[in-house]
Write a protein that holds these residues in place. Structure first.
Motif, PDB file in Angstrom:
ATOM      1  N   SER A  98       0.851  -1.185   0.000  1.00 45.93           N
ATOM      2  CA  SER A  98       0.000   0.000   0.000  1.00 45.93           C
ATOM      3  C   SER A  98       0.887   1.235   0.000  1.00 45.93           C
ATOM      4  CB  SER A  98      -0.941   0.009   1.208  1.00 45.93           C
ATOM      5  OG  SER A  98      -0.194  -0.009   2.420  1.00 45.93           O
ATOM      6  N   ARG A  99       0.283   2.368  -0.367  1.00 44.58           N
ATOM      7  CA  ARG A  99       1.046   3.608  -0.436  1.00 44.58           C
ATOM      8  C   ARG A  99       0.290   4.715   0.261  1.00 44.58           C
ATOM      9  NH1 ARG A  99       4.266   3.655  -6.024  1.00 44.58           N
ATOM     10  NH2 ARG A  99       4.727   5.783  -5.386  1.00 44.58           N
ATOM     11  N   ASP A 100       1.041   5.574   0.922  1.00 40.10           N
ATOM     12  CA  ASP A 100       0.497   6.803   1.488  1.00 40.10           C
ATOM     13  C   ASP A 100       1.167   7.934   0.715  1.00 40.10           C
ATOM     14  OD1 ASP A 100      -0.050   9.121   2.950  1.00 40.10           O
ATOM     15  OD2 ASP A 100      -0.095   8.040   4.847  1.00 40.10           O
ATOM     16  N   SER A 101       0.449   8.477  -0.253  1.00 39.74           N
ATOM     17  CA  SER A 101       1.050   9.487  -1.118  1.00 39.74           C
ATOM     18  C   SER A 101       1.409  10.751  -0.359  1.00 39.74           C
ATOM     19  CB  SER A 101       0.084   9.820  -2.258  1.00 39.74           C
ATOM     20  OG  SER A 101      -0.123   8.688  -3.079  1.00 39.74           O
ATOM     21  N   ALA A 102       0.621  11.097   0.635  1.00 36.48           N
ATOM     22  CA  ALA A 102       0.895  12.308   1.404  1.00 36.48           C
ATOM     23  C   ALA A 102       2.236  12.202   2.130  1.00 36.48           C
ATOM     24  CB  ALA A 102      -0.227  12.560   2.397  1.00 36.48           C
ATOM     25  N   LYS A 103       2.576  10.994   2.558  1.00 40.95           N
ATOM     26  CA  LYS A 103       3.820  10.769   3.277  1.00 40.95           C
ATOM     27  C   LYS A 103       4.925  10.264   2.357  1.00 40.95           C
ATOM     28  CE  LYS A 103       1.591   9.671   7.695  1.00 40.95           C
ATOM     29  NZ  LYS A 103       1.432   8.655   8.769  1.00 40.95           N
ATOM     30  N   ASN A 104       4.570  10.021   1.110  1.00 39.56           N
ATOM     31  CA  ASN A 104       5.504   9.448   0.143  1.00 39.56           C
ATOM     32  C   ASN A 104       6.148   8.187   0.718  1.00 39.56           C
ATOM     33  OD1 ASN A 104       6.525   9.417  -2.429  1.00 39.56           O
ATOM     34  ND2 ASN A 104       8.133  10.917  -2.052  1.00 39.56           N
ATOM     35  N   THR A 105       5.293   7.342   1.225  1.00 34.57           N
ATOM     36  CA  THR A 105       5.731   6.116   1.890  1.00 34.57           C
ATOM     37  C   THR A 105       4.974   4.928   1.310  1.00 34.57           C
ATOM     38  OG1 THR A 105       6.256   7.276   3.949  1.00 34.57           O
ATOM     39  CG2 THR A 105       5.879   4.898   4.106  1.00 34.57           C
ATOM     40  N   VAL A 106       5.687   3.843   1.133  1.00 37.82           N
ATOM     41  CA  VAL A 106       5.063   2.603   0.678  1.00 37.82           C
ATOM     42  C   VAL A 106       5.249   1.561   1.773  1.00 37.82           C
ATOM     43  CG1 VAL A 106       7.123   1.768  -0.515  1.00 37.82           C
ATOM     44  CG2 VAL A 106       4.886   0.974  -1.226  1.00 37.82           C
ATOM     45  N   TYR A 107       4.258   0.721   1.923  1.00 43.68           N
ATOM     46  CA  TYR A 107       4.260  -0.285   2.985  1.00 43.68           C
ATOM     47  C   TYR A 107       4.187  -1.694   2.385  1.00 43.68           C
ATOM     48  CZ  TYR A 107       2.910   3.826   5.657  1.00 43.68           C
ATOM     49  OH  TYR A 107       2.866   5.077   6.217  1.00 43.68           O
ATOM     50  N   LEU A 108       4.748  -2.619   3.102  1.00 46.47           N
ATOM     51  CA  LEU A 108       4.636  -4.030   2.741  1.00 46.47           C
ATOM     52  C   LEU A 108       4.112  -4.761   3.968  1.00 46.47           C
ATOM     53  CD1 LEU A 108       5.123  -6.295   0.651  1.00 46.47           C
ATOM     54  CD2 LEU A 108       7.386  -6.611   1.687  1.00 46.47           C
ATOM     55  N   GLN A 109       2.837  -5.099   3.932  1.00 50.92           N
ATOM     56  CA  GLN A 109       2.224  -5.861   5.008  1.00 50.92           C
ATOM     57  C   GLN A 109       2.432  -7.338   4.722  1.00 50.92           C
ATOM     58  OE1 GLN A 109       0.548  -4.830   7.915  1.00 50.92           O
ATOM     59  NE2 GLN A 109       0.616  -7.015   8.408  1.00 50.92           N
ATOM     60  N   MET A 110       3.064  -8.022   5.639  1.00 54.06           N
ATOM     61  CA  MET A 110       3.396  -9.428   5.436  1.00 54.06           C
ATOM     62  C   MET A 110       2.671 -10.256   6.483  1.00 54.06           C
ATOM     63  SD  MET A 110       7.473  -9.087   4.620  1.00 54.06           S
ATOM     64  CE  MET A 110       7.878  -8.560   6.270  1.00 54.06           C
ATOM     65  N   ASN A 111       1.765 -11.088   6.031  1.00 53.22           N
ATOM     66  CA  ASN A 111       1.005 -11.975   6.900  1.00 53.22           C
ATOM     67  C   ASN A 111       1.349 -13.423   6.580  1.00 53.22           C
ATOM     68  OD1 ASN A 111      -0.352  -9.699   7.956  1.00 53.22           O
ATOM     69  ND2 ASN A 111      -1.951  -9.854   6.406  1.00 53.22           N
ATOM     70  N   GLY A 112       1.063 -14.294   7.516  1.00 50.87           N
ATOM     71  CA  GLY A 112       1.333 -15.714   7.273  1.00 50.87           C
ATOM     72  C   GLY A 112       2.776 -15.988   6.927  1.00 50.87           C
ATOM     73  N   LEU A 113       3.683 -15.346   7.651  1.00 52.94           N
ATOM     74  CA  LEU A 113       5.104 -15.475   7.316  1.00 52.94           C
ATOM     75  C   LEU A 113       5.603 -16.901   7.487  1.00 52.94           C
ATOM     76  CD1 LEU A 113       6.277 -12.098   8.801  1.00 52.94           C
ATOM     77  CD2 LEU A 113       6.692 -12.857   6.452  1.00 52.94           C
ATOM     78  N   LYS A 114       6.517 -17.255   6.612  1.00 52.47           N
ATOM     79  CA  LYS A 114       7.116 -18.591   6.599  1.00 52.47           C
ATOM     80  C   LYS A 114       8.627 -18.460   6.770  1.00 52.47           C
ATOM     81  CE  LYS A 114       3.693 -20.020   3.133  1.00 52.47           C
ATOM     82  NZ  LYS A 114       3.505 -20.587   1.768  1.00 52.47           N
ATOM     83  N   PRO A 115       9.284 -19.494   7.247  1.00 51.19           N
ATOM     84  CA  PRO A 115      10.751 -19.426   7.370  1.00 51.19           C
ATOM     85  C   PRO A 115      11.433 -19.064   6.066  1.00 51.19           C
ATOM     86  CG  PRO A 115       9.912 -21.300   8.596  1.00 51.19           C
ATOM     87  CD  PRO A 115       8.736 -20.726   7.850  1.00 51.19           C
ATOM     88  N   GLU A 116      10.879 -19.481   4.951  1.00 53.73           N
ATOM     89  CA  GLU A 116      11.484 -19.171   3.652  1.00 53.73           C
ATOM     90  C   GLU A 116      11.334 -17.706   3.259  1.00 53.73           C
ATOM     91  OE1 GLU A 116       9.296 -21.644   4.311  1.00 53.73           O
ATOM     92  OE2 GLU A 116       7.904 -21.950   2.643  1.00 53.73           O
ATOM     93  N   ASP A 117      10.599 -16.930   4.036  1.00 52.81           N
ATOM     94  CA  ASP A 117      10.504 -15.490   3.806  1.00 52.81           C
ATOM     95  C   ASP A 117      11.675 -14.749   4.441  1.00 52.81           C
ATOM     96  OD1 ASP A 117       6.970 -15.765   4.337  1.00 52.81           O
ATOM     97  OD2 ASP A 117       8.017 -15.551   2.413  1.00 52.81           O
ATOM     98  N   THR A 118      12.497 -15.462   5.200  1.00 56.04           N
ATOM     99  CA  THR A 118      13.644 -14.838   5.838  1.00 56.04           C
ATOM    100  C   THR A 118      14.599 -14.273   4.796  1.00 56.04           C
ATOM    101  OG1 THR A 118      13.534 -16.273   7.783  1.00 56.04           O
ATOM    102  CG2 THR A 118      15.669 -15.275   7.282  1.00 56.04           C
TER     103      THR A 118
END
Length: 127
Positions: free
Chosen positions: A71-91
């Motif tokens: 997702s992005r917050d244009s006012a803050k010029n920031t992008v987010y990465l929400q990570m759910n259901g993390l797995k060891p291979e996401d390390t």
């Protein structure tokens, strides 16, 4: 050129969640397309997902689709990465990247298509 600063990494157990942030400073047009990549030890940097500022479209690698959300917050010029259901291979170390190009087409998942990179933030998922 734009400066990118990631934050939000850490250690979590499998099944947990983390939200990464990437704050951009500089011209807004320099972040028309922003991407997330990750690099595990001994492996190539791989595409995770990307977001188009004007289109609002998001794209994901098959390995994270359905679990990760950009997702992005244009006012803050920031992008987010929400990570759910993390797995060891996401390390991995997670990097955000930016380019002024509005559309990367088939090169969206190509790291050389991006002009600016953050320093990376470590994500560790334990089983």
């Amino acid at each position: 050129q734009v400066q990118l600063v990631e934050s939000g990494g850490g250690s979590v157990q499998a099944g947990g969640s983390l939200r990464l942030s990437c704050a951009a400073s500089g011209r807004t047009s320099s972040t028309n397309t922003m991407g997330w990549f990750r690099q595990a030890p001994g492996q190539e940097r791989e595409f995770v997902g990307a977001s188009g500022r004007r289109s609002g479209n998001t794209y994901y690698a098959a390995a994270v689709k359905g679990r990760f959300t950009i997702s992005r917050d244009s006012a803050k010029n920031t992008v987010y990465l929400q990570m759910n259901g993390l797995k060891p291979e996401d390390t991995a170390v997670y990097y955000c990247a930016a380019t002024s190009r509005l559309s990367l087409g088939k090169y969206l998942d190509t790291k050389n298509a991006y002009d600016d990179w953050g320093q990376g933030t470590q994500v560790t998922v334990s089983s």
